[in-house]
Scaffold this active site. Structure first.
Site, short mmCIF file in Angstrom:
data_model
loop_
_atom_site.label_atom_id
_atom_site.label_comp_id
_atom_site.label_asym_id
_atom_site.label_seq_id
_atom_site.Cartn_x
_atom_site.Cartn_y
_atom_site.Cartn_z
N ALA A 154 -4.92 -22.63 -7.44
CA ALA A 154 -4.95 -22.72 -8.90
C ALA A 154 -3.86 -21.80 -9.42
O ALA A 154 -3.43 -20.87 -8.73
CB ALA A 154 -6.32 -22.25 -9.40
N GLY A 193 -7.27 -23.51 -4.54
CA GLY A 193 -7.48 -24.82 -5.16
C GLY A 193 -6.76 -25.93 -4.41
O GLY A 193 -7.14 -27.11 -4.52
N GLU A 242 -9.06 -26.80 -1.68
CA GLU A 242 -10.20 -27.46 -2.34
C GLU A 242 -9.85 -28.90 -2.74
O GLU A 242 -10.68 -29.80 -2.62
CB GLU A 242 -10.65 -26.64 -3.57
N GLU A 288 -9.03 -16.52 -2.24
CA GLU A 288 -9.48 -16.04 -3.57
C GLU A 288 -10.02 -14.61 -3.54
O GLU A 288 -9.87 -13.88 -4.52
CB GLU A 288 -10.56 -16.97 -4.14
N1 COA Z 1 -0.33 -19.55 -8.98
C1 COA Z 1 0.78 -19.32 -9.73
N2 COA Z 1 2.00 -19.16 -9.21
C2 COA Z 1 2.13 -19.24 -7.88
C3 COA Z 1 1.03 -19.47 -7.03
C4 COA Z 1 -0.24 -19.63 -7.64
N3 COA Z 1 -1.36 -19.88 -6.91
N4 COA Z 1 1.45 -19.47 -5.74
C5 COA Z 1 2.78 -19.27 -5.80
N5 COA Z 1 3.18 -19.13 -7.08
C6 COA Z 1 4.55 -18.89 -7.58
C7 COA Z 1 5.00 -17.45 -7.35
O1 COA Z 1 4.51 -16.63 -8.39
C8 COA Z 1 6.49 -17.63 -7.38
O2 COA Z 1 6.90 -17.78 -8.72
P1 COA Z 1 8.21 -16.98 -9.29
O3 COA Z 1 9.34 -17.46 -8.43
O4 COA Z 1 8.31 -17.43 -10.72
O5 COA Z 1 7.91 -15.54 -9.10
C9 COA Z 1 6.71 -18.96 -6.70
O6 COA Z 1 5.48 -19.65 -6.81
C10 COA Z 1 7.05 -18.84 -5.23
O7 COA Z 1 6.03 -18.09 -4.59
P2 COA Z 1 6.31 -16.80 -3.67
O8 COA Z 1 5.07 -15.98 -3.64
O9 COA Z 1 7.57 -16.12 -4.10
O10 COA Z 1 6.56 -17.50 -2.26
P3 COA Z 1 6.35 -16.82 -0.83
O11 COA Z 1 7.00 -17.75 0.15
O12 COA Z 1 6.79 -15.41 -0.82
O13 COA Z 1 4.77 -16.83 -0.57
C11 COA Z 1 2.54 -17.76 -0.66
C12 COA Z 1 4.05 -18.03 -0.46
C13 COA Z 1 1.84 -19.11 -0.68
C14 COA Z 1 2.02 -16.95 0.55
C15 COA Z 1 2.32 -16.97 -1.95
O14 COA Z 1 2.99 -17.65 -3.00
C16 COA Z 1 0.88 -16.81 -2.35
O15 COA Z 1 0.18 -16.01 -1.76
N6 COA Z 1 0.42 -17.56 -3.39
C17 COA Z 1 -0.91 -17.44 -3.95
C18 COA Z 1 -1.93 -18.06 -3.03
C19 COA Z 1 -3.32 -17.86 -3.58
O16 COA Z 1 -3.83 -16.76 -3.66
N7 COA Z 1 -3.96 -18.96 -3.99
C20 COA Z 1 -5.28 -18.95 -4.50
C21 COA Z 1 -5.27 -18.89 -5.97
S1 COA Z 1 -6.92 -18.78 -6.62
#
Ligand code: COA
Length: 260
Positions: free
Chosen positions: A66, A112, A115, A135
């Protein structure tokens, strides 16, 4: 229909829905969920569509969760509303739909995203896919059905560990746990999803819908799945496709189903 956050194309009986927010790793914000609701509903209603394949744009993410940026300002009541509306309008809609929905997991399927994949009827993962429910690392728990569907798919002990640690699984481990049906080379992902879907599309539609309803009933609280099966089984006898299927078998010829 013109979408901002997804792509939706009907080709040869399959509706391809692609989450298209690559710069945010296809995170599900409210607007994307609303478009998903519209596109999935339209595909279920469209007579030329037999099933849906959902994937994410780009090579990195299916859906990375999400959209966390929309969470910051929410209070308790708004948090509940977010989960309730999302579950009803997208995740339950997909799971309870009359047509098969396959998730083609092309990269990160987190929160999400996992999910969404779990609400689909079948999951196929690319080798590079990573799956998890992180989460708790945000001080939350899954809200789009993850605690329930992950437990149903891989069992309580493994679901407990995955959700409480927030760890990610690779595709091979997800396959071993039964979380995905197949793992394919990255470039073969969509072809494999199409292969499975095209096999299902050879089956009569009303029987496919009846099977989905009966299988889903096995995991619905307060619903007697055996009774649902009896009812859905009985209904099949009233269809043209059943008459054709049996007649074709007895005449040793291939059936020609009308409802395809
Ligand atoms: N919601 C909003 N933005 C998200 C996102 C999310 N769930 N997951 C990634 N993004 C955005 C990042 O903020 C970043 O945006 P920016 O370039 O404007 O700063 C962009 O996507 C790229 O993500 P980034 O974190 O830089 O890539 P990465 O390769 O370093 O890491 C992940 C990849 C998937 C490990 C990492 O993005 C992450 O942990 N995301 C969240 C996962 C999560 O907790 N999901 C559950 C949500 S309830």
């Amino acid at each position: 229909m013109n979408y901002q956050n997804i792509l939706a194309d009907n080709i040869n009986g399959i509706c391809y829905i692609t989450i298209n927010r690559e710069s945010k790793l296809n995170a599900l914000n409210k607007a994307t969920l609303a478009e998903l609701h519209t596109a999935v509903s339209a595909a279920f209603d469209h007579r030329d569509v037999g099933g849906i394949i959902i994937t994410g744009w780009g090579s990195k993410a299916f859906v990375a969760g999400a959209d966390i940026s929309e969470f910051a300002a929410l209070d308790v009541r708004e948090g509940m509303a977010l989960a309730r509306d999302g579950q009803k309008n997208v995740f339950n809609l997909i799971e309870n739909g009359p047509k098969p929905v396959i998730a083609a997991i092309n990269g990160f399927a987190l929160g999400g995203g996992l999910e969404l994949a779990m609400a689909c009827h079948i999951r196929i993962a690319a080798n590079r896919a990573k799956l998890g429910q992180p989460e708790l690392t945000l001080g939350l728990i899954p809200g789009y059905g993850g605690t329930q569907r992950l437990t149903q798919l891989i069992g309580k002990g493994k679901a407990m560990e995955l959700i409480l640690t927030g760890d990610m699984l690779n595709a091979t481990d997800a396959l071993l746990l039964g979380l995905v049906n197949h793992v394919e080379a990255d470039e073969e992902l969509i072809a494999k999803a199409e292969e499975v879907m095209n096999k299902i599309l050879q089956r009569p539609r009303l029987a496919v819908a009846a099977a989905i309803t009966a299988i889903n009933a096995s995991l619905k609280h307060g619903v007697d799945g055996f009774e649902t099966e009896i009812s859905e089984f009985g209904k099949c006898f009233g269809t043209e496709d059943f008459k054709e299927g049996v007649a074709a078998f007895l005449a040793k010829r291939k059936p020609e189903f009308k409802g395809k």
